[in-house]
Enzyme design. Structure first.
Site, PDB file in Angstrom:
ATOM      1  N   SER A  55       0.837  -1.182  -0.123  1.00  0.00           N
ATOM      2  CA  SER A  55       0.038  -0.052   0.109  1.00  0.00           C
ATOM      3  C   SER A  55       0.717   1.424  -0.148  1.00  0.00           C
ATOM      4  CB  SER A  55      -0.847   0.109   1.221  1.00  0.00           C
ATOM      5  OG  SER A  55      -1.564   1.147   1.500  1.00  0.00           O
ATOM      6  N   GLY A  56       0.538   2.065  -1.262  1.00  0.00           N
ATOM      7  CA  GLY A  56       1.258   3.460  -0.900  1.00  0.00           C
ATOM      8  C   GLY A  56       0.874   4.166   0.209  1.00  0.00           C
ATOM      9  N   LEU A  57      -0.121   4.167   0.476  1.00  0.00           N
ATOM     10  CA  LEU A  57      -0.561   4.974   1.802  1.00  0.00           C
ATOM     11  C   LEU A  57       0.015   4.385   3.122  1.00  0.00           C
ATOM     12  CD1 LEU A  57      -2.271   6.943   3.329  1.00  0.00           C
ATOM     13  CD2 LEU A  57      -4.177   5.197   3.554  1.00  0.00           C
ATOM     14  N   ASP A  67       0.779  11.067   1.293  1.00  0.00           N
ATOM     15  CA  ASP A  67       0.587   9.999   0.366  1.00  0.00           C
ATOM     16  C   ASP A  67       0.387  10.843  -1.083  1.00  0.00           C
ATOM     17  OD1 ASP A  67       0.377   7.634  -1.474  1.00  0.00           O
ATOM     18  OD2 ASP A  67      -1.628   7.376  -0.699  1.00  0.00           O
ATOM     19  N   ASP A  94       0.996  -1.104  -5.104  1.00  0.00           N
ATOM     20  CA  ASP A  94       0.306   0.272  -5.381  1.00  0.00           C
ATOM     21  C   ASP A  94       1.361   0.996  -6.149  1.00  0.00           C
ATOM     22  OD1 ASP A  94      -0.836   2.635  -5.532  1.00  0.00           O
ATOM     23  OD2 ASP A  94      -1.257   2.652  -3.236  1.00  0.00           O
ATOM     24  N   ASP A  96       1.183   3.798  -7.766  1.00  0.00           N
ATOM     25  CA  ASP A  96       0.490   5.324  -8.029  1.00  0.00           C
ATOM     26  C   ASP A  96       0.333   5.540  -9.357  1.00  0.00           C
ATOM     27  OD1 ASP A  96       0.475   5.837  -5.188  1.00  0.00           O
ATOM     28  OD2 ASP A  96       2.874   6.411  -5.027  1.00  0.00           O
ATOM     29  N   GLU A 123      -2.590   4.059 -11.512  1.00  0.00           N
ATOM     30  CA  GLU A 123      -3.946   5.128 -11.492  1.00  0.00           C
ATOM     31  C   GLU A 123      -3.743   6.243 -12.414  1.00  0.00           C
ATOM     32  OE1 GLU A 123      -3.872   7.724  -7.710  1.00  0.00           O
ATOM     33  OE2 GLU A 123      -2.952   5.946  -7.125  1.00  0.00           O
ATOM     34  N   LYS A 129       0.635  12.640  -7.877  1.00  0.00           N
ATOM     35  CA  LYS A 129      -0.768  12.281  -7.339  1.00  0.00           C
ATOM     36  C   LYS A 129      -0.943  12.552  -5.969  1.00  0.00           C
ATOM     37  CE  LYS A 129      -1.530   9.208  -4.798  1.00  0.00           C
ATOM     38  NZ  LYS A 129      -1.712   7.626  -4.826  1.00  0.00           N
ATOM     39  N   ASN A 131      -3.406  11.368  -2.514  1.00  0.00           N
ATOM     40  CA  ASN A 131      -4.330  10.098  -2.164  1.00  0.00           C
ATOM     41  C   ASN A 131      -5.771  10.631  -2.169  1.00  0.00           C
ATOM     42  OD1 ASN A 131      -6.022   8.978   0.195  1.00  0.00           O
ATOM     43  ND2 ASN A 131      -4.115   7.663  -0.153  1.00  0.00           N
ATOM     44  N   SER A 132      -6.477   9.503  -2.687  1.00  0.00           N
ATOM     45  CA  SER A 132      -7.576   9.580  -3.376  1.00  0.00           C
ATOM     46  C   SER A 132      -8.826  10.375  -2.463  1.00  0.00           C
ATOM     47  CB  SER A 132      -8.154   8.084  -4.034  1.00  0.00           C
ATOM     48  OG  SER A 132      -7.641   7.848  -4.754  1.00  0.00           O
ATOM     49  N   ARG A 167      -6.073   1.560 -12.617  1.00  0.00           N
ATOM     50  CA  ARG A 167      -7.040   2.010 -11.688  1.00  0.00           C
ATOM     51  C   ARG A 167      -7.866   3.148 -12.170  1.00  0.00           C
ATOM     52  NH1 ARG A 167      -4.674   3.182  -5.606  1.00  0.00           N
ATOM     53  NH2 ARG A 167      -5.739   5.321  -5.180  1.00  0.00           N
ATOM     54  N   HIS A 198     -12.372   2.748  -8.170  1.00  0.00           N
ATOM     55  CA  HIS A 198     -12.165   3.322  -6.976  1.00  0.00           C
ATOM     56  C   HIS A 198     -13.249   4.222  -6.741  1.00  0.00           C
ATOM     57  CE1 HIS A 198      -8.729   4.737  -3.834  1.00  0.00           C
ATOM     58  NE2 HIS A 198      -9.433   3.784  -3.482  1.00  0.00           N
TER      59      HIS A 198
END
Length: 533
Positions: A55-57, A67, A94, A96, A123, A129, A131-132, A167, A198
């Site tokens: 996980s990138g987060l 992130d 992940d 990114d 993504e 980027k 974080n979403s 993604r 997502h």
């Protein structure tokens, strides 16, 4: 975790990418969970997840940075590779927005594939980027640009197994369902092995609508971080193939550690949280210590071939001398690394050093002998806890050879008056004018005898594997007869049974600890030795 979790590293096994392909090919949902270090990955494997999400987060949070593409590809790759090396289940990374344009993506694919990563998720956002789940800027890349990244990724991989997951962030960016579907179809046509839809609302409805309208055979991946009320089974029934629990390990750890730290400060000790945290044995298991011990035995010096020492109960009348630490040190000076003691005897439970293994309490030496592992292949040194023996006599005892050997103090000479609590022994060595000499094979004990004895048992004995078997036999007889036995009693039984016992003759280097006066003398001697240093 199964035994294989930490023992399969380095052995031939199906690649993570091939495993992931097989999971996608079979019926049912593929469930993976986020991790940011090998420990978390092993916990995921132990729990039974199908794979691990690098996980990138989680990785960013573990480094204390947002992130937002602050960490480099190399930093994130190092973590993902360490996860893949630590477990036998697939790792999906992940990645990114691919760390740049198509050139960066091709480099990323080659390096992630070489590191054993099973799949990568890219993504469709602009680099760098955000974080979403962070409000504000969520910029999407043009479809053509992102399709170019996907084609580049598929062209760069060296085997067909690695999965490239596209993604879709259209719902996150507020571009709507039609745009999400249009992007997904374009990404599938560009060669994506799966698409990830997502969303960040609390309701699963947008994701369920996407699944309902998705008609292509390309599998769909979902991440129910915020719409957590729906089950993986329900998502599968709606058409999702993979469910990613992306950051729950990180969040659980933050909550647990925060509470643990606060409890320690609040209570001024750790007693209140000890039953809520993992024991050290679990930590060692997750670190892979079982495998390391196997390697140590196979490739270094087999630990089982080194002598072990066990301090066994003496007479029940003997006082506690509190010299376990000193005896342990003396045994280690004799190159004995494995030291154990019977718990509870002479205060051992309260005074045991950290490097001494406490064994279950036993009433006597016979019980301690019978409680030990009888499959031990190397030598065993037993020291009665009613004596203290220095390192040099113990070293001579360990190297004496033979199946049975004992320390015999001959300093008083043949026929000398001895203490009533001593075990007198007759030897086959010759004595003349205060001097002794043994035969070519050294001295041997002839018998446990009285006034004509040549020496007395100094409380320590060494046994080969075969000798220890003989010792167990006489201990079993004692136990069957219902009689307790000290180490001296067991030695007497061995001699009576006709076993050859080698004598290691000494004139000093040991102390009795059988009476309060003995203990006082020993305490004074140790105090003098310490002050002399």
């Amino acid at each position: 975790m199964t035994t294989g979790t930490t023992e399969a590293r380095g052995e031939h096994r199906t690649s993570g990418a091939r495993q992931l392909r097989e999971l996608f090919a079979r019926p049912g949902t593929v469930r993976i969970i986020g991790a940011h270090n090998p420990l978390g990955a092993r916990l995921a494997e132990r729990a039974g997840f199908d794979g691990v999400w690098s996980s990138g987060l989680e990785v960013s949070a573990s480094q204390g940075v947002p992130d937002t593409d602050i960490l480099t590809m190399s930093e994130l790759l190092a973590t993902a590779g360490s996860l893949a090396a630590a477990v036998g289940i697939p790792v999906v990374a992940d990645c990114d927005a691919g760390y740049g344009n198509a050139h960066n993506v091709m480099n990323m694919i080659r390096r992630y594939e070489a590191a054993g990563i099973a799949g990568v998720s890219i993504e469709d956002k602009r680099f760098p980027k955000v974080n979403s789940f962070i409000p504000g800027r969520q910029e999407l890349a043009p479809i053509a640009e992102f399709c170019g990244k996907l084609r580049a990724a598929k062209a760069a991989q060296t085997t067909p197994d690695l999965m490239v997951i596209a993604r879709i962030e259209a719902l996150i960016a507020g571009w709507g369902m039609d745009e999400a579907l249009r992007r997904g179809e374009a990404y599938a046509a560009a060669g994506a092995d799966a698409v990830l839809i997502h969303a960040k609302g609390s309701s699963p409805e947008p994701v369920l609508r996407f699944l309902e309208r998705w008609t292509l055979p390309t599998p769909v991946v979902v991440v129910p971080t915020t719409y957590h009320t729906i089950t993986a089974t329900e998502l599968s029934e709606a058409g999702a193939k993979m469910v990613i629990y992306a950051n729950h390990g990180l969040r659980a750890g933050i909550a647990a550690v925060t509470e643990t730290f606060a409890s320690i400060l609040r209570e001024d000790r750790t007693t209140g949280i000890e039953d809520r945290i993992a024991p050290l044995a679990t930590v060692f298991d997750l670190q892979g210590m079982p495998l390391q011990k196997q390697h140590e035995a196979a490739y270094i010096t087999p630990y089982a071939s080194r002598a072990r020492a066990v301090i066994v109960p003496g007479p029940p009348t003997a006082p506690g001398a509190g010299l376990l630490a000193e005896q342990s040190t003396a045994l280690r000076r004799a190159d004995i690394e494995s030291v154990s003691a019977t718990a509870g005897a002479h205060g051992h439970a309260q005074e045991a050093p950290q490097d001494v293994v406490l064994l279950p309490a036993q009433a006597d030496a016979a019980g301690a002998v019978l409680a030990l592992d009888d499959t031990y292949l190397a030598g065993t040194v037993l020291v009665s806890d009613d004596v203290f023996v220095e390192g040099e006599p113990l070293r001579r005892l360990v190297t004496a050879g033979g199946d049975l050997a004992v320390l015999v103090d001959v300093s008083a000479g043949p026929g000398a008056a001895r203490r009533t609590d001593a075990l007198p022994l007759a030897l086959d060595s010759e004595a003349r004018d205060g001097r002794r000499i043994g035969g070519a094979a050294g001295s041997a004990v002839l018998a446990a005898t009285g006034p004509t004895a040549d020496g007395e048992f100094a409380g320590a004995a060494a046994f080969s594997a075969e000798g220890y078997t003989a010792l167990r036999q006489v201990a079993e007889k004692r136990r069957a007869n219902g009689s307790e036995a000290t180490l001296a009693d067991l030695l007497t039984d061995l001699l009576a049974a006709g076993h050859r016992v080698r004598a290691v003759e000494i004139g000093s280097g040991w102390l009795e600890l059988r009476t309060p006066q003995d203990v006082s003398r020993a305490t004074a001697l140790f105090a003098t030795r310490e002050s002399g240093r």
